[in-house]
Design a protein around this motif. Structure first.
Motif, PDB file in Angstrom:
ATOM      1  N   PHE A   1       0.838  -1.202   0.000  1.00  0.00           N
ATOM      2  CA  PHE A   1       0.000   0.000   0.000  1.00  0.00           C
ATOM      3  C   PHE A   1       0.876   1.257   0.000  1.00  0.00           C
ATOM      4  N   LEU A   2       1.882   1.267   0.863  1.00  0.00           N
ATOM      5  CA  LEU A   2       2.742   2.458   0.946  1.00  0.00           C
ATOM      6  C   LEU A   2       3.535   2.650  -0.347  1.00  0.00           C
ATOM      7  N   GLY A   3       4.119   1.550  -0.865  1.00  0.00           N
ATOM      8  CA  GLY A   3       4.949   1.645  -2.074  1.00  0.00           C
ATOM      9  C   GLY A   3       4.141   2.132  -3.267  1.00  0.00           C
ATOM     10  N   LEU A   4       2.966   1.530  -3.477  1.00  0.00           N
ATOM     11  CA  LEU A   4       2.155   1.933  -4.627  1.00  0.00           C
ATOM     12  C   LEU A   4       1.603   3.341  -4.444  1.00  0.00           C
ATOM     13  N   SER A   5       1.278   3.710  -3.204  1.00  0.00           N
ATOM     14  CA  SER A   5       0.750   5.059  -2.964  1.00  0.00           C
ATOM     15  C   SER A   5       1.807   6.108  -3.286  1.00  0.00           C
ATOM     16  N   VAL A   6       3.050   5.860  -2.847  1.00  0.00           N
ATOM     17  CA  VAL A   6       4.128   6.813  -3.137  1.00  0.00           C
ATOM     18  C   VAL A   6       4.272   6.979  -4.648  1.00  0.00           C
TER      19      VAL A   6
ATOM     20  N   PRO B   1      -4.775  20.249 -19.656  1.00  0.00           N
ATOM     21  CA  PRO B   1      -3.387  20.472 -19.237  1.00  0.00           C
ATOM     22  C   PRO B   1      -2.419  20.201 -20.385  1.00  0.00           C
ATOM     23  N   ILE B   2      -1.336  20.978 -20.414  1.00  0.00           N
ATOM     24  CA  ILE B   2      -0.325  20.788 -21.456  1.00  0.00           C
ATOM     25  C   ILE B   2       0.815  19.986 -20.849  1.00  0.00           C
ATOM     26  N   SER B   3       0.779  18.704 -21.093  1.00  0.00           N
ATOM     27  CA  SER B   3       1.831  17.833 -20.577  1.00  0.00           C
ATOM     28  C   SER B   3       1.928  16.617 -21.488  1.00  0.00           C
ATOM     29  N   ALA B   4       3.130  16.410 -22.044  1.00  0.00           N
ATOM     30  CA  ALA B   4       3.323  15.270 -22.946  1.00  0.00           C
ATOM     31  C   ALA B   4       3.125  13.944 -22.206  1.00  0.00           C
ATOM     32  N   ALA B   5       3.355  13.943 -20.894  1.00  0.00           N
ATOM     33  CA  ALA B   5       3.222  12.693 -20.131  1.00  0.00           C
ATOM     34  C   ALA B   5       1.772  12.206 -20.130  1.00  0.00           C
ATOM     35  N   LEU B   6       0.823  13.146 -20.074  1.00  0.00           N
ATOM     36  CA  LEU B   6      -0.584  12.754 -19.985  1.00  0.00           C
ATOM     37  C   LEU B   6      -1.072  12.086 -21.268  1.00  0.00           C
ATOM     38  N   LEU B   7      -0.355  12.299 -22.374  1.00  0.00           N
ATOM     39  CA  LEU B   7      -0.756  11.665 -23.642  1.00  0.00           C
ATOM     40  C   LEU B   7      -0.351  10.194 -23.695  1.00  0.00           C
ATOM     41  N   ILE B   8       0.645   9.825 -22.927  1.00  0.00           N
ATOM     42  CA  ILE B   8       1.191   8.471 -23.109  1.00  0.00           C
ATOM     43  C   ILE B   8       1.138   7.573 -21.873  1.00  0.00           C
ATOM     44  N   LEU B   9       1.020   8.167 -20.682  1.00  0.00           N
ATOM     45  CA  LEU B   9       1.194   7.345 -19.476  1.00  0.00           C
ATOM     46  C   LEU B   9       0.100   6.299 -19.277  1.00  0.00           C
ATOM     47  N   TRP B  10      -1.034   6.440 -19.989  1.00  0.00           N
ATOM     48  CA  TRP B  10      -2.093   5.446 -19.865  1.00  0.00           C
ATOM     49  C   TRP B  10      -1.607   4.060 -20.311  1.00  0.00           C
ATOM     50  N   ALA B  11      -0.623   4.034 -21.240  1.00  0.00           N
ATOM     51  CA  ALA B  11      -0.182   2.732 -21.771  1.00  0.00           C
ATOM     52  C   ALA B  11       0.663   1.959 -20.741  1.00  0.00           C
ATOM     53  N   PRO B  12       1.798   2.527 -20.265  1.00  0.00           N
ATOM     54  CA  PRO B  12       2.528   1.787 -19.228  1.00  0.00           C
ATOM     55  C   PRO B  12       1.723   1.649 -17.929  1.00  0.00           C
ATOM     56  N   GLY B  13       0.871   2.659 -17.646  1.00  0.00           N
ATOM     57  CA  GLY B  13       0.031   2.570 -16.444  1.00  0.00           C
ATOM     58  C   GLY B  13      -0.946   1.400 -16.550  1.00  0.00           C
ATOM     59  N   GLY B  14      -1.568   1.255 -17.723  1.00  0.00           N
ATOM     60  CA  GLY B  14      -2.509   0.154 -17.936  1.00  0.00           C
ATOM     61  C   GLY B  14      -1.810  -1.190 -17.891  1.00  0.00           C
ATOM     62  N   PHE B  15      -0.581  -1.229 -18.383  1.00  0.00           N
ATOM     63  CA  PHE B  15       0.197  -2.478 -18.360  1.00  0.00           C
ATOM     64  C   PHE B  15       0.422  -2.925 -16.918  1.00  0.00           C
ATOM     65  N   ARG B  16       0.776  -1.969 -16.063  1.00  0.00           N
ATOM     66  CA  ARG B  16       1.030  -2.340 -14.658  1.00  0.00           C
ATOM     67  C   ARG B  16      -0.279  -2.641 -13.930  1.00  0.00           C
ATOM     68  N   LEU B  17      -1.296  -1.846 -14.221  1.00  0.00           N
ATOM     69  CA  LEU B  17      -2.569  -2.024 -13.527  1.00  0.00           C
ATOM     70  C   LEU B  17      -3.152  -3.414 -13.781  1.00  0.00           C
ATOM     71  N   THR B  18      -2.959  -3.945 -14.996  1.00  0.00           N
ATOM     72  CA  THR B  18      -3.548  -5.239 -15.342  1.00  0.00           C
ATOM     73  C   THR B  18      -2.566  -6.397 -15.162  1.00  0.00           C
ATOM     74  N   CYS B  19      -1.358  -6.097 -14.702  1.00  0.00           N
ATOM     75  CA  CYS B  19      -0.342  -7.146 -14.476  1.00  0.00           C
ATOM     76  C   CYS B  19      -0.845  -8.152 -13.436  1.00  0.00           C
TER      77      CYS B  19
ATOM     78  N   TYR C   1       0.767  -9.911 -11.293  1.00  0.00           N
ATOM     79  CA  TYR C   1       1.362  -9.739  -9.967  1.00  0.00           C
ATOM     80  C   TYR C   1       0.707  -8.569  -9.229  1.00  0.00           C
ATOM     81  N   TYR C   2       0.614  -7.400  -9.910  1.00  0.00           N
ATOM     82  CA  TYR C   2       0.067  -6.218  -9.240  1.00  0.00           C
ATOM     83  C   TYR C   2      -1.393  -6.430  -8.842  1.00  0.00           C
ATOM     84  N   ARG C   3      -2.128  -7.160  -9.689  1.00  0.00           N
ATOM     85  CA  ARG C   3      -3.532  -7.413  -9.350  1.00  0.00           C
ATOM     86  C   ARG C   3      -3.621  -8.103  -7.990  1.00  0.00           C
TER      87      ARG C   3
END
Ligand code: FES
Length: 267
Positions: free
Chosen positions: A30-35, A85-103, A105-107
């Motif tokens: 919980f602490l690690g993922l929250s950070v 918001p103008i941030s290049a990160a917001l255009l792409i982070l859904w992909a690696p984020g989705g990969f981890r979210l559905t992993c 192990y993480y599940r």
């Protein structure tokens, strides 16, 4: 062989006969993922200080819109909504984020740490019903395989970023010359850890292993399967080390770009 039927009793939330410290793992998860979630969200909304010299933060790679000299499609387009918001990160982070979210192990980890469902094996859970991953919404976790394809593309892009991080522009002459800075090593270690995490993916094991209940007869696929299996055995280790390495790589580039840290040139 005789057997005795023991009725399953669901105890109240948190009740268990376990005597070990079963609660330490969910708390640290919980602490690690929250950070990570708090930092990644903050960093993604910054939209600045993500590039320093030849280094590009992995949160912002690929930079689709942004710096006209480096981004794939040039500067932010005029049609971009003013409220967004103008941030290049917001255009792409859904992909690696989705990969981890559905992993897989993480599940298992966040079902325990965030939903307490259950908090640990043989520990009472807060809900009585169990719908599992065969019904909505958790059935959506099955798109993990498609996130894997995206993650493999991201790995190539981040590998190219490491290559670019080897070429520094001399401030006086403007010549581009080969070099290695601490930032180069930070980005390179991050890609290695991400590769160990991605190539240990459970879905990749299925993809290259062969058909249902049968390992492929091709020696190339069998050897690849063995490599993936070997990494998969350490999937939890690489899940955590790559999570913190990607966060540290962003922090390193950010603090160098802000002038708080100095990038030390090794070569
Ligand atoms: Fe963890 Fe695929 S199972 S990345």
């Amino acid at each position: 062989m005789s057997s005795i039927d023991i009725p399953l009793q669901s105890g109240r939330f948190g009740s268990t006969k376990r005597r070990d410290r079963w609660w330490t793992q969910p708390i640290f998860t919980f602490l690690g993922l929250s950070v990570f979630i708090v930092y990644a969200t903050w960093a993604a909304f910054q939209g600045q200080y993500y590039r320093f010299g030849p280094y590009l933060s992995p949160f912002y790679s690929p930079e689709i819109f942004g710096n006209p000299l480096h981004s794939w499609l040039g500067a932010w387009p005029a049609w971009w909504p003013s409220w967004a918001p103008i941030s290049a990160a917001l255009l792409i982070l859904w992909a690696p984020g989705g990969f981890r979210l559905t992993c897989y192990y993480y599940r298992g980890a966040y079902y325990k740490a965030f939903w307490a469902d259950p908090p640990a094996c043989t520990v009472g859970e807060p809900r009585k019903s169990y719908r599992g991953e065969r019904s909505f919404p958790l059935i959506l976790q099955n798109i993990h395989r498609y996130f894997l394809y995206l993650a493999l593309i991201f790995l190539v892009i981040l590998g190219l970023d490491v290559w670019r991080a080897l070429w520094f522009t001399a401030p006086d002459s403007g010549h581009v010359q080969f070099g290695i800075g601490v930032g180069t090593l930070v980005l390179a270690i991050n890609v290695v850890l991400l590769a160990c995490y991605t190539f240990g993916c459970h879905s990749l094991r299925h993809l290259i292993g062969g058909r249902v209940d049968e390992i492929s007869k091709s020696s190339v696929r069998r050897n690849s399967y063995n490599c993936v299996t070997c990494l998969n055995a350490r999937h939890m280790l690489f899940a955590w080390t790559s999570l913190f390495s990607v966060m540290f790589a962003d922090l390193y580039v950010r603090l160098c770009a802000m002038g708080i840290w100095h990038d030390w040139r090794i070569i």
